[in-house]
Motif scaffolding. Structure first.
Motif, PDB file in Angstrom:
ATOM      1  N   TRP A   1      65.663  -1.606  26.392  1.00 41.86           N
ATOM      2  CA  TRP A   1      67.653  -0.758  26.203  1.00 41.86           C
ATOM      3  C   TRP A   1      67.446   0.246  26.676  1.00 41.86           C
ATOM      4  O   TRP A   1      66.014   0.996  25.785  1.00 41.86           O
ATOM      5  CB  TRP A   1      67.692  -0.968  25.158  1.00 41.86           C
ATOM      6  CG  TRP A   1      68.788  -2.276  24.254  1.00 41.86           C
ATOM      7  CD1 TRP A   1      68.663  -3.709  25.150  1.00 41.86           C
ATOM      8  CD2 TRP A   1      69.319  -2.851  23.273  1.00 41.86           C
ATOM      9  NE1 TRP A   1      69.181  -4.165  24.232  1.00 41.86           N
ATOM     10  CE2 TRP A   1      69.278  -4.434  23.401  1.00 41.86           C
ATOM     11  CE3 TRP A   1      69.833  -2.364  21.824  1.00 41.86           C
ATOM     12  CZ2 TRP A   1      69.642  -4.706  22.205  1.00 41.86           C
ATOM     13  CZ3 TRP A   1      69.862  -2.900  21.166  1.00 41.86           C
ATOM     14  CH2 TRP A   1      70.495  -4.646  20.942  1.00 41.86           C
ATOM     15  N   ASP A   2      68.033   1.303  26.948  1.00 38.54           N
ATOM     16  CA  ASP A   2      67.910   2.470  26.876  1.00 38.54           C
ATOM     17  C   ASP A   2      68.448   3.265  25.566  1.00 38.54           C
ATOM     18  O   ASP A   2      69.598   3.225  25.736  1.00 38.54           O
ATOM     19  CB  ASP A   2      68.269   3.408  28.329  1.00 38.54           C
ATOM     20  CG  ASP A   2      67.812   2.572  29.731  1.00 38.54           C
ATOM     21  OD1 ASP A   2      66.856   3.002  29.392  1.00 38.54           O
ATOM     22  OD2 ASP A   2      68.539   2.472  30.834  1.00 38.54           O
ATOM     23  N   LEU A   3      67.720   4.755  25.036  1.00 34.68           N
ATOM     24  CA  LEU A   3      67.810   4.662  24.650  1.00 34.68           C
ATOM     25  C   LEU A   3      67.852   6.101  24.390  1.00 34.68           C
ATOM     26  O   LEU A   3      66.621   6.799  23.705  1.00 34.68           O
ATOM     27  CB  LEU A   3      67.260   4.500  22.814  1.00 34.68           C
ATOM     28  CG  LEU A   3      67.593   3.158  22.091  1.00 34.68           C
ATOM     29  CD1 LEU A   3      66.728   2.248  21.546  1.00 34.68           C
ATOM     30  CD2 LEU A   3      69.065   2.622  22.480  1.00 34.68           C
TER      31      LEU A   3
ATOM     32  N   SER B   1      61.586   9.755  25.788  1.00 35.44           N
ATOM     33  CA  SER B   1      61.033   8.722  26.177  1.00 35.44           C
ATOM     34  C   SER B   1      61.779   8.452  27.381  1.00 35.44           C
ATOM     35  O   SER B   1      63.246   8.313  27.072  1.00 35.44           O
ATOM     36  CB  SER B   1      60.172   7.235  25.947  1.00 35.44           C
ATOM     37  OG  SER B   1      59.667   6.705  26.361  1.00 35.44           O
ATOM     38  N   ALA B   2      61.713   8.394  29.003  1.00 35.20           N
ATOM     39  CA  ALA B   2      62.425   8.164  29.349  1.00 35.20           C
ATOM     40  C   ALA B   2      62.362   6.486  29.623  1.00 35.20           C
ATOM     41  O   ALA B   2      63.271   5.708  30.634  1.00 35.20           O
ATOM     42  CB  ALA B   2      62.553   8.486  30.678  1.00 35.20           C
ATOM     43  N   ASP B   3      61.635   5.876  29.217  1.00 34.79           N
ATOM     44  CA  ASP B   3      61.206   4.817  29.455  1.00 34.79           C
ATOM     45  C   ASP B   3      62.234   3.357  27.944  1.00 34.79           C
ATOM     46  O   ASP B   3      62.764   4.449  27.056  1.00 34.79           O
ATOM     47  CB  ASP B   3      59.657   3.943  29.129  1.00 34.79           C
ATOM     48  CG  ASP B   3      59.136   4.337  29.699  1.00 34.79           C
ATOM     49  OD1 ASP B   3      59.578   4.189  31.679  1.00 34.79           O
ATOM     50  OD2 ASP B   3      58.341   4.950  29.910  1.00 34.79           O
TER      51      ASP B   3
ATOM     52  N   PHE C   1      55.335   0.951  17.550  1.00 35.44           N
ATOM     53  CA  PHE C   1      54.617   0.528  16.445  1.00 35.44           C
ATOM     54  C   PHE C   1      54.981  -0.913  18.016  1.00 35.44           C
ATOM     55  O   PHE C   1      55.828  -0.530  18.986  1.00 35.44           O
ATOM     56  CB  PHE C   1      55.360   0.004  15.487  1.00 35.44           C
ATOM     57  CG  PHE C   1      54.723   0.215  14.725  1.00 35.44           C
ATOM     58  CD1 PHE C   1      53.467   0.550  13.922  1.00 35.44           C
ATOM     59  CD2 PHE C   1      55.871   1.350  14.682  1.00 35.44           C
ATOM     60  CE1 PHE C   1      53.343   1.767  13.470  1.00 35.44           C
ATOM     61  CE2 PHE C   1      55.025   2.165  12.630  1.00 35.44           C
ATOM     62  CZ  PHE C   1      53.659   1.869  12.686  1.00 35.44           C
ATOM     63  N   GLY C   2      54.071  -2.170  18.098  1.00 35.34           N
ATOM     64  CA  GLY C   2      54.720  -3.122  19.466  1.00 35.34           C
ATOM     65  C   GLY C   2      54.351  -3.012  20.331  1.00 35.34           C
ATOM     66  O   GLY C   2      53.342  -2.118  20.804  1.00 35.34           O
ATOM     67  N   PHE C   3      55.254  -2.301  21.281  1.00 37.95           N
ATOM     68  CA  PHE C   3      55.331  -2.817  22.871  1.00 37.95           C
ATOM     69  C   PHE C   3      56.572  -1.554  22.935  1.00 37.95           C
ATOM     70  O   PHE C   3      56.810  -1.351  24.302  1.00 37.95           O
ATOM     71  CB  PHE C   3      55.956  -4.614  23.075  1.00 37.95           C
ATOM     72  CG  PHE C   3      54.494  -5.409  22.677  1.00 37.95           C
ATOM     73  CD1 PHE C   3      53.640  -5.303  24.134  1.00 37.95           C
ATOM     74  CD2 PHE C   3      55.251  -5.780  22.157  1.00 37.95           C
ATOM     75  CE1 PHE C   3      52.658  -6.245  23.670  1.00 37.95           C
ATOM     76  CE2 PHE C   3      53.765  -6.999  22.211  1.00 37.95           C
ATOM     77  CZ  PHE C   3      53.138  -7.116  22.641  1.00 37.95           C
ATOM     78  N   THR C   4      56.728  -0.728  22.228  1.00 33.25           N
ATOM     79  CA  THR C   4      57.608   0.596  22.375  1.00 33.25           C
ATOM     80  C   THR C   4      56.400   1.106  23.238  1.00 33.25           C
ATOM     81  O   THR C   4      55.381   1.615  23.546  1.00 33.25           O
ATOM     82  CB  THR C   4      57.684   0.686  21.191  1.00 33.25           C
ATOM     83  OG1 THR C   4      56.694   1.665  20.561  1.00 33.25           O
ATOM     84  CG2 THR C   4      58.859   0.273  20.013  1.00 33.25           C
ATOM     85  N   PRO C   5      57.929   1.462  24.112  1.00 31.64           N
ATOM     86  CA  PRO C   5      57.048   2.906  24.742  1.00 31.64           C
ATOM     87  C   PRO C   5      56.333   3.787  24.186  1.00 31.64           C
ATOM     88  O   PRO C   5      56.841   4.569  22.662  1.00 31.64           O
ATOM     89  CB  PRO C   5      57.872   3.793  26.293  1.00 31.64           C
ATOM     90  CG  PRO C   5      59.254   3.696  24.720  1.00 31.64           C
ATOM     91  CD  PRO C   5      58.669   1.895  24.371  1.00 31.64           C
TER      92      PRO C   5
ATOM     93  N   MET D   1      55.931  12.533  22.150  1.00 28.44           N
ATOM     94  CA  MET D   1      56.652  11.808  21.354  1.00 28.44           C
ATOM     95  C   MET D   1      55.590  12.135  19.874  1.00 28.44           C
ATOM     96  O   MET D   1      54.800  12.312  19.844  1.00 28.44           O
ATOM     97  CB  MET D   1      56.297  10.468  21.611  1.00 28.44           C
ATOM     98  CG  MET D   1      57.565  10.852  23.203  1.00 28.44           C
ATOM     99  SD  MET D   1      57.166   8.641  22.716  1.00 28.44           S
ATOM    100  CE  MET D   1      58.686   8.098  22.523  1.00 28.44           C
ATOM    101  N   LYS D   2      56.778  12.707  18.654  1.00 34.80           N
ATOM    102  CA  LYS D   2      56.389  12.523  17.067  1.00 34.80           C
ATOM    103  C   LYS D   2      56.436  11.748  17.052  1.00 34.80           C
ATOM    104  O   LYS D   2      57.431  10.336  17.344  1.00 34.80           O
ATOM    105  CB  LYS D   2      57.039  13.948  17.414  1.00 34.80           C
ATOM    106  CG  LYS D   2      57.094  14.702  17.983  1.00 34.80           C
ATOM    107  CD  LYS D   2      57.436  16.216  16.636  1.00 34.80           C
ATOM    108  CE  LYS D   2      57.767  17.876  17.584  1.00 34.80           C
ATOM    109  NZ  LYS D   2      56.110  17.646  17.393  1.00 34.80           N
TER     110      LYS D   2
END
Length: 287
Positions: free
Chosen positions: A27-29, A34-36, A83-87, A92-93
């Motif tokens: 999902w684009d958020l 992050s652009a990812d 966490f997990g597989f997030t970019p 990033m803070k």
């Protein structure tokens, strides 16, 4: 899109983990630095339920309970921010507020015509409580599984110690030990598949930097007061070796509702007793 998760999926030893990984959407958020896109496993049909994993974990934590819930509710299982597989984009803070901003943005993509139920495990329990206070009109009820961070106060790790802590958590023997400690009966419950899932996300670029930054923030603590207005139910395990008796008693002193204890259960009720957790969740969440 081709991601590290796509590359690792065929290597997953747990068939339920492979099924859940196949359900990941990206999902684009915007506005999160992050652009990812961000991973969210989406599964099932029915009223929306948001599942939030614990510290230094991933959406795969819910691999056993998700297929039991999916026939009656629609599950949205994100990796928490950082966490997990997030970019992990440079600059990033990381910290509690960043985790909550990510979920604020994610909630906008959920069905807006239905209230959302939330399941939070371990640190995810504190995240769920904070999120419920931020969105009282959208979130209707909470199920907390061995919640951590409802009491106490933030304890930021200073520079150098944060890196030492991350180095320690990356040691294979340490991760193996922590994985075993989380289950009530590690001899029966923990094998190569469980150990693999507990460490798989360490391969994501930026894992160490993000975890160190989160440690410097102090993390989630003291999140239970004041309690949110939504109905709230807590389950924890009688054999929980992560939440010590003193921490459990502090939570009991805070909560207005009784806490349900599962026997022969450790810090992960949704892995030790997925059927019972699913039955309890559906009873709580469905009208």
């Amino acid at each position: 899109m081709n991601t590290l998760l796509d590359q690792l999926r065929p290597e997953l030893l747990d068939p339920q983990a492979r099924v859940l990984a196949d359900k990941v959407q990206w999902w684009d958020l915007p506005g999160l630095g992050s652009a990812d896109p961000f991973p969210v496993a989406v599964m099932g049909e029915g009223p929306p339920v948001l599942l939030l994993h614990g510290f230094d974990s991933s959406f795969l934590e819910f691999r056993r309970v998700a297929p039991l819930l999916a026939p009656q509710v629609q599950l949205f299982i994100p990796d928490l921010f950082g966490f997990g597989f997030t970019p992990r984009t440079s600059g990033m803070k990381y910290g509690p507020e960043a985790v909550l901003r990510h979920l604020d943005a994610l909630l906008l993509h959920l069905p807006q015509d239905q209230p959302v139920a939330v399941v939070g495990a371990s640190m995810g329990g504190s995240v769920a409580v904070e999120l419920a206070r931020r969105h009282p009109g959208l979130i209707e009820s909470l199920l907390l599984l061995a919640p951590a961070g409802l009491t106490g106060r933030p304890m930021p790790l200073p520079p150098l110690l944060d890196r030492l802590g991350v180095w320690f958590l990356a040691r294979p023997g340490v991760r193996r030990g922590l994985c075993r400690q989380a289950f009530a009966d590690p001899e029966a419950s923990v094998g190569p598949a469980e150990e693999q899932i507990a460490s798989l996300h360490l391969q994501v670029p930026g894992w160490a930097d993000a975890l160190a930054a989160f440690a410097r923030s102090g993390g989630f603590a003291g999140c239970g007061s004041p309690l949110p207005p939504q109905p709230l139910h807590v389950i924890w395990g009688a054999e929980d070796r992560i939440l010590r008796p003193r921490l459990k008693q502090a939570v009991l002193n805070l909560l207005e509702q009784p806490v349900e204890t599962f026997e022969a259960c450790g810090h992960l009720p949704h892995l030790d007793h997925p059927q019972r957790v699913a039955e309890r969740a559906l009873a709580l969440f469905q009208p």
